[in-house]
Scaffold this active site. Structure first.
Site, PDB file in Angstrom:
ATOM      1  CG  HIS A 140      47.116  44.354  36.080  1.00  0.00           C
ATOM      2  ND1 HIS A 140      47.739  44.479  37.249  1.00  0.00           N
ATOM      3  CD2 HIS A 140      48.115  44.460  34.726  1.00  0.00           C
ATOM      4  CE1 HIS A 140      48.997  44.675  36.901  1.00  0.00           C
ATOM      5  NE2 HIS A 140      48.925  44.667  35.444  1.00  0.00           N
ATOM      6  CB  CYS A 156      50.617  45.901  32.783  1.00  0.00           C
ATOM      7  SG  CYS A 156      50.228  44.423  32.028  1.00  0.00           S
TER       8      CYS A 156
END
Length: 180
Positions: A140, A156
């Site tokens: 992301h 992440c």
């Protein structure tokens, strides 16, 4: 009342960033030599394209299905001691303007976290998110460029908003992803 709201928003933004796995320290890794990486070292084919996340070099590499597009992006990467999920997965969902929601583990550590944060400057997912087959793991964007090149806490992979927008445009649902 306004002072309380500003304080509350600042706390929520800081908590969201910290718990979303964005590094608060790190920055660019200057002076490191870029290693050459061939897609054949990690993938059998380029069917649907390929994304390689190299945790050691803290880069994300992309190859298009036809091999004509190759990109290299600096990234914030998970700490390998806290991230047991190395290997292959795929992109299963693409979201522009993602809503951030804390994972159950984040909520257990801090029950006062907001249930969600809508798209916008305080959202730890930045402008785009690529959902992987592994639950709660994403590639992301981030609104905080100082995190790029650092280590994240929750698994992440973070790219600058400009880079995630470009990668988002190049990938499809089904693009293969490998973390090494």
């Amino acid at each position: 009342m306004q002072k309380l709201n500003l304080r509350r928003r600042g706390i929520l933004s800081a908590a969201a960033a910290a718990f979303a796995g964005l590094a608060l320290a790190g920055g660019a890794r200057e002076g490191l030599a870029e290693e050459s990486t061939d897609w054949q070292d990690h993938f059998e084919t380029l069917e649907h394209g390929a994304v390689l996340a190299d945790l050691r070099q803290r880069v994300v590499l992309f190859w298009s299905e036809d091999g004509t597009v190759h990109r290299r992006y600096p990234a914030a990467m998970p700490d390998t001691r806290a991230f047991p999920r190395l290997g292959g997965t795929r992109i299963i969902r693409k979201v522009e303007g993602p809503t951030w929601r804390p994972t159950p583990a984040m909520r257990a550590r801090d029950p006062e976290l907001p249930w969600s944060l809508p798209p916008g400057p305080g959202n730890p997912f930045g402008t785009h998110a690529l959902h992987l087959e592994w639950q709660h793991y994403r590639i992301h964007g981030t609104h905080d460029p100082s995190t790029i090149g650092g280590v994240t806490a929750h698994g992440c992979i973070g790219l600058s908003n400009a880079h995630i927008a470009e990668l988002f445009a190049h990938t499809t649902v089904g693009t293969q992803v490998r973390l090494v």
